[in-house]
Scaffold this motif. Structure first.
Motif, PDB file in Angstrom:
ATOM      1  N   ILE A  26       2.399  -9.572  -4.955  1.00 41.61           N
ATOM      2  CA  ILE A  26       1.152  -8.812  -4.908  1.00 41.61           C
ATOM      3  C   ILE A  26       0.793  -8.589  -3.450  1.00 41.61           C
ATOM      4  O   ILE A  26       0.617  -9.539  -2.688  1.00 41.61           O
ATOM      5  N   GLN A  45      -2.473  -0.752  -8.690  1.00 35.75           N
ATOM      6  CA  GLN A  45      -3.413  -1.774  -8.241  1.00 35.75           C
ATOM      7  C   GLN A  45      -3.955  -2.567  -9.415  1.00 35.75           C
ATOM      8  O   GLN A  45      -4.133  -2.030 -10.506  1.00 35.75           O
ATOM      9  N   ASP A  46      -4.231  -3.858  -9.135  1.00 34.64           N
ATOM     10  CA  ASP A  46      -4.883  -4.679 -10.150  1.00 34.64           C
ATOM     11  C   ASP A  46      -6.396  -4.520 -10.002  1.00 34.64           C
ATOM     12  O   ASP A  46      -6.875  -3.749  -9.175  1.00 34.64           O
ATOM     13  N   GLU A  50      -5.553  -5.143  -5.306  1.00 33.54           N
ATOM     14  CA  GLU A  50      -4.277  -5.556  -4.739  1.00 33.54           C
ATOM     15  C   GLU A  50      -3.145  -4.836  -5.468  1.00 33.54           C
ATOM     16  O   GLU A  50      -3.246  -4.544  -6.651  1.00 33.54           O
ATOM     17  N   ILE A  52       0.654  -4.372  -6.899  1.00 40.58           N
ATOM     18  CA  ILE A  52       1.723  -5.171  -7.495  1.00 40.58           C
ATOM     19  C   ILE A  52       3.056  -4.509  -7.193  1.00 40.58           C
ATOM     20  O   ILE A  52       3.248  -3.319  -7.437  1.00 40.58           O
TER      21      ILE A  52
END
Length: 73
Positions: A26, A45-46, A50, A52
């Protein structure tokens, strides 16, 4: 787009961070922002913003780090 296709367009500092952190799956927001700034590419993005990395991206970075370490010895 995979990190292998973007590698040569990344700033040296960004490449070095990736080489120093080959097990990172990540990306911190700052590194993802640097990649986007240099290449225009965005990673998934999470919920925390962030990005991945895909398994193939992780494999590429790991191989690049191993090659970099071998060349330094």
């Amino acid at each position: 787009m995979g990190i292998d296709k973007l590698w040569d367009r990344l700033e040296p500092e960004t490449r070095q961070w990736l080489l120093d952190n080959p097990g990172c799956r990540i990306l911190p927001r700052t590194i993802a922002a640097e990649i986007k700034k240099a290449t225009g590419a965005e990673f998934e993005q999470d919920r925390h913003g962030e990005s991945i990395l895909s398994p193939s991206d992780c494999d590429f970075i790991r191989r690049a780090a191993e090659l970099h370490d071998a060349q330094r010895r």
